[in-house]
Motif scaffolding. Structure first.
Motif, PDB file in Angstrom:
ATOM      1  N   ILE A   1      12.466   0.894   8.290  1.00 46.20           N
ATOM      2  CA  ILE A   1      13.170   1.823   7.398  1.00 46.20           C
ATOM      3  C   ILE A   1      13.941   2.756   8.325  1.00 46.20           C
ATOM      4  O   ILE A   1      13.343   3.572   9.024  1.00 46.20           O
ATOM      5  CB  ILE A   1      12.194   2.597   6.493  1.00 46.20           C
ATOM      6  N   ASP A   2      15.263   2.550   8.382  1.00 46.99           N
ATOM      7  CA  ASP A   2      16.066   3.386   9.283  1.00 46.99           C
ATOM      8  C   ASP A   2      16.903   4.352   8.456  1.00 46.99           C
ATOM      9  O   ASP A   2      16.645   4.555   7.273  1.00 46.99           O
ATOM     10  CB  ASP A   2      16.878   2.518  10.255  1.00 46.99           C
TER      11      ASP A   2
ATOM     12  N   LYS B   1       0.846  -1.190   0.000  1.00 45.52           N
ATOM     13  CA  LYS B   1       0.000   0.000   0.000  1.00 45.52           C
ATOM     14  C   LYS B   1       0.884   1.243   0.000  1.00 45.52           C
ATOM     15  O   LYS B   1       2.099   1.135   0.168  1.00 45.52           O
ATOM     16  CB  LYS B   1      -0.909  -0.026   1.225  1.00 45.52           C
ATOM     17  N   THR B   2       0.244   2.389  -0.117  1.00 50.15           N
ATOM     18  CA  THR B   2       1.022   3.630  -0.144  1.00 50.15           C
ATOM     19  C   THR B   2       1.784   3.816   1.174  1.00 50.15           C
ATOM     20  O   THR B   2       1.248   3.515   2.247  1.00 50.15           O
ATOM     21  CB  THR B   2       0.103   4.833  -0.455  1.00 50.15           C
ATOM     22  N   GLY B   3       3.046   4.226   1.063  1.00 47.27           N
ATOM     23  CA  GLY B   3       3.867   4.456   2.249  1.00 47.27           C
ATOM     24  C   GLY B   3       4.505   3.203   2.819  1.00 47.27           C
ATOM     25  O   GLY B   3       5.183   3.262   3.851  1.00 47.27           O
ATOM     26  N   SER B   4       4.329   2.069   2.149  1.00 50.67           N
ATOM     27  CA  SER B   4       4.862   0.818   2.708  1.00 50.67           C
ATOM     28  C   SER B   4       6.367   0.665   2.458  1.00 50.67           C
ATOM     29  O   SER B   4       6.999  -0.192   3.076  1.00 50.67           O
ATOM     30  CB  SER B   4       4.101  -0.385   2.145  1.00 50.67           C
ATOM     31  N   GLY B   5       6.927   1.465   1.544  1.00 50.11           N
ATOM     32  CA  GLY B   5       8.372   1.411   1.318  1.00 50.11           C
ATOM     33  C   GLY B   5       8.782   0.857  -0.046  1.00 50.11           C
ATOM     34  O   GLY B   5       9.945   0.510  -0.247  1.00 50.11           O
ATOM     35  N   LYS B   6       7.847   0.823  -0.978  1.00 55.64           N
ATOM     36  CA  LYS B   6       8.141   0.239  -2.301  1.00 55.64           C
ATOM     37  C   LYS B   6       9.249   0.990  -3.036  1.00 55.64           C
ATOM     38  O   LYS B   6      10.169   0.378  -3.587  1.00 55.64           O
ATOM     39  CB  LYS B   6       6.871   0.249  -3.181  1.00 55.64           C
ATOM     40  N   SER B   7       9.148   2.316  -3.044  1.00 55.72           N
ATOM     41  CA  SER B   7      10.151   3.091  -3.788  1.00 55.72           C
ATOM     42  C   SER B   7      11.518   2.994  -3.118  1.00 55.72           C
ATOM     43  O   SER B   7      12.538   2.919  -3.799  1.00 55.72           O
ATOM     44  CB  SER B   7       9.715   4.555  -3.914  1.00 55.72           C
ATOM     45  N   VAL B   8      11.523   2.980  -1.793  1.00 56.96           N
ATOM     46  CA  VAL B   8      12.798   2.832  -1.070  1.00 56.96           C
ATOM     47  C   VAL B   8      13.428   1.485  -1.421  1.00 56.96           C
ATOM     48  O   VAL B   8      14.606   1.399  -1.771  1.00 56.96           O
ATOM     49  CB  VAL B   8      12.592   2.936   0.464  1.00 56.96           C
TER      50      VAL B   8
ATOM     51  N   ARG C   1       6.195  -2.205  10.499  1.00 54.18           N
ATOM     52  CA  ARG C   1       6.478  -2.594   9.110  1.00 54.18           C
ATOM     53  C   ARG C   1       6.833  -4.080   9.058  1.00 54.18           C
ATOM     54  O   ARG C   1       7.437  -4.611   9.978  1.00 54.18           O
ATOM     55  CB  ARG C   1       7.642  -1.784   8.548  1.00 54.18           C
TER      56      ARG C   1
ATOM     57  N   ASP D   1      14.844  13.165  -1.219  1.00 47.09           N
ATOM     58  CA  ASP D   1      14.342  12.269  -0.175  1.00 47.09           C
ATOM     59  C   ASP D   1      15.382  11.204   0.178  1.00 47.09           C
ATOM     60  O   ASP D   1      15.634  10.925   1.343  1.00 47.09           O
ATOM     61  CB  ASP D   1      13.073  11.544  -0.645  1.00 47.09           C
TER      62      ASP D   1
ATOM     63  N   GLU E   1       6.792  10.203  -9.440  1.00 49.04           N
ATOM     64  CA  GLU E   1       7.563  11.187  -8.686  1.00 49.04           C
ATOM     65  C   GLU E   1       8.705  11.755  -9.505  1.00 49.04           C
ATOM     66  O   GLU E   1       9.304  11.083 -10.334  1.00 49.04           O
ATOM     67  CB  GLU E   1       8.103  10.535  -7.408  1.00 49.04           C
TER      68      GLU E   1
ATOM     69  N   ASN F   1       1.037  -1.059  -6.557  1.00 46.97           N
ATOM     70  CA  ASN F   1       0.159  -0.692  -5.434  1.00 46.97           C
ATOM     71  C   ASN F   1      -0.837  -1.801  -5.193  1.00 46.97           C
ATOM     72  O   ASN F   1      -1.325  -2.399  -6.144  1.00 46.97           O
ATOM     73  CB  ASN F   1      -0.636   0.570  -5.752  1.00 46.97           C
TER      74      ASN F   1
ATOM     75  N   GLY G   1      18.650  11.507   2.295  1.00 45.52           N
ATOM     76  CA  GLY G   1      18.519  11.275   3.740  1.00 45.52           C
ATOM     77  C   GLY G   1      19.079   9.923   4.168  1.00 45.52           C
ATOM     78  O   GLY G   1      19.408   9.723   5.331  1.00 45.52           O
TER      79      GLY G   1
HETATM   80  N1  LIG Z   1      15.056   9.569   3.775  1.00 48.23           N
HETATM   81  C1  LIG Z   1      14.269   8.867   4.585  1.00 48.23           C
HETATM   82  N2  LIG Z   1      14.607   8.637   5.860  1.00 48.23           N
HETATM   83  C2  LIG Z   1      13.827   7.925   6.694  1.00 48.23           C
HETATM   84  N3  LIG Z   1      12.649   7.351   6.294  1.00 48.23           N
HETATM   85  C3  LIG Z   1      12.266   7.559   5.038  1.00 48.23           C
HETATM   86  C4  LIG Z   1      13.041   8.304   4.114  1.00 48.23           C
HETATM   87  N4  LIG Z   1      12.407   8.290   2.923  1.00 48.23           N
HETATM   88  C5  LIG Z   1      11.274   7.588   3.125  1.00 48.23           C
HETATM   89  N5  LIG Z   1      11.199   7.156   4.380  1.00 48.23           N
HETATM   90  C6  LIG Z   1      10.123   6.368   4.969  1.00 48.23           C
HETATM   91  O1  LIG Z   1       9.729   5.413   4.039  1.00 48.23           O
HETATM   92  C7  LIG Z   1       8.322   5.452   3.918  1.00 48.23           C
HETATM   93  C8  LIG Z   1       7.877   4.816   2.613  1.00 48.23           C
HETATM   94  O2  LIG Z   1       8.427   5.458   1.542  1.00 48.23           O
HETATM   95  P1  LIG Z   1       8.161   5.011   0.030  1.00 48.23           P
HETATM   96  O3  LIG Z   1       8.153   6.287  -0.737  1.00 48.23           O
HETATM   97  O4  LIG Z   1       9.147   3.984  -0.385  1.00 48.23           O
HETATM   98  O5  LIG Z   1       6.715   4.339   0.026  1.00 48.23           O
HETATM   99  P2  LIG Z   1       5.886   3.793  -1.234  1.00 48.23           P
HETATM  100  O6  LIG Z   1       5.404   2.446  -0.866  1.00 48.23           O
HETATM  101  O7  LIG Z   1       6.708   3.935  -2.461  1.00 48.23           O
HETATM  102  O8  LIG Z   1       4.648   4.792  -1.263  1.00 48.23           O
HETATM  103  P3  LIG Z   1       3.785   5.309  -2.530  1.00 48.23           P
HETATM  104  O9  LIG Z   1       2.878   4.193  -2.929  1.00 48.23           O
HETATM  105  O10 LIG Z   1       3.042   6.468  -1.962  1.00 48.23           O
HETATM  106  O11 LIG Z   1       4.738   5.691  -3.611  1.00 48.23           O
HETATM  107  C9  LIG Z   1       8.003   6.909   4.114  1.00 48.23           C
HETATM  108  O12 LIG Z   1       6.657   7.124   4.483  1.00 48.23           O
HETATM  109  C10 LIG Z   1       8.935   7.241   5.239  1.00 48.23           C
HETATM  110  O13 LIG Z   1       8.385   6.840   6.479  1.00 48.23           O
END
Ligand SMILES: Nc1ncnc2c1ncn2[C@@H]1O[C@H](COP(=O)(O)OP(=O)(O)OP(=O)(O)O)[C@@H](O)[C@H]1O
Ligand SMILES: [Mg+2]
Length: 227
Positions: free
Chosen positions: A212-213, A33-40, A191, A71, A63, A162, A74
């Motif tokens: 996610i640290d 889901k959104t915010g779960s960390g997929k892009s990271v 998580r 982002d 994005e 998603n 960080g």
């Molecule tokens: N630089 C950072 N330092 C610490 N935590 C971070 C950092 N960047 C992102 N995060 C954490 O990672 C979470 C998820 O980020 P991410 O963008 O990967 O989610 P996503 O699943 O891709 O969401 P979406 O579907 O909205 O694209 C953020 O909400 C935040 O809590």
């Protein structure tokens, strides 16, 4: 036919649970889901390759490059440096442009991919691509054609997806799926990472705690989360 060469996911402690990593030249999904960390997760996968000298492409539908670079700075990830050296190509494409790449059998993207000798590719997020198609069969056909093209380039692909209403787009068309969870438990969020499938590979049965640290995604393989 996929061999048994493996490509690291870039997530510490994950590779040894899935036979060494993603299969080389396989197509995988990171879903959540959104915010779960997929892009990271997706960028961490590319970063692992970049650190090993592998050429990588990140295609972003949603994005902007500037925002992602800021982002992810960080985490201490200097993506601009890899772009300057030509090892990383960040493309702000529309799903429509990728549909045209597929229709052209590779098109302009193939020129870039073969010139740089791409080894890893990310598309963030395939759900936007899925929205271009109203018919199931057209969507499946386009995905299959796209996966075949990426396969021809000899790269390992990680696509984000998603999850809406419990459904993961393209789930039966890919070789591997990793699902990320971000759940509320007793007043706080937790998580977790789940390996949903990985063709030809024994996978962990448990859903593992993930964080996610400040360095990115870290997995705690012996801590489990019940959803
Ligand atoms: N630089 C950072 N330092 C610490 N935590 C971070 C950092 N960047 C992102 N995060 C954490 O990672 C979470 C998820 O980020 P991410 O963008 O990967 O989610 P996503 O699943 O891709 O969401 P979406 O579907 O909205 O694209 C953020 O909400 C935040 O809590
Ligand atoms: Mg994202």
């Amino acid at each position: 036919m996929l061999g048994d060469q493996r490509v690291s996911t870039g997530v510490p402690n994950l590779d040894n649970l899935i036979g060494g990593g993603f299969k080389q030249e396989s197509v995988n999904l990171v879903a959540g889901k959104t915010g779960s960390g997929k892009s990271v997760f997706a960028m961490q996968f590319l970063l692992d390759g970049l650190r090993k000298g592998e050429a990588c492409i990140f295609i972003s539908f949603e994005e902007r490059k500037k925002k992602i670079y800021e982002d992810f700075a960080g985490f201490g990830w200097d993506l601009e440096r890899y772009e300057r050296t030509g090892m990383l190509k960040f493309l702000e494409n529309t799903p429509e442009q990728i549909r045209r790449v597929v229709a052209d059998g590779g098109g302009s993207l193939e020129v870039i991919a073969t010139q740089m000798g791409v080894k890893r590719i990310v598309i963030d997020c395939m759900s936007s691509f899925a929205l271009l198609f109203h018919e199931d069969s057209n969507r499946r056909g386009a995905a299959l054609a796209l996966f075949e093209i990426m396969n021809r380039w000899g790269c390992t692909a990680l696509l984000t997806s998603n999850i809406k209403n419990g459904k993961i787009d393209f789930d039966d068309q890919v070789d591997g799926i990793i699902q990320l969870h971000h759940v509320r438990t007793k007043g706080s969020h937790e998580r977790a990472l789940e390996v949903v499938k990985m063709r030809g590979t024994q996978i962990p049965e448990k859903i593992m705690k993930m964080d996610i640290d400040k360095k990115g995604i870290v997995l705690s393989p012996s801590k489990f989360v019940s959803l």
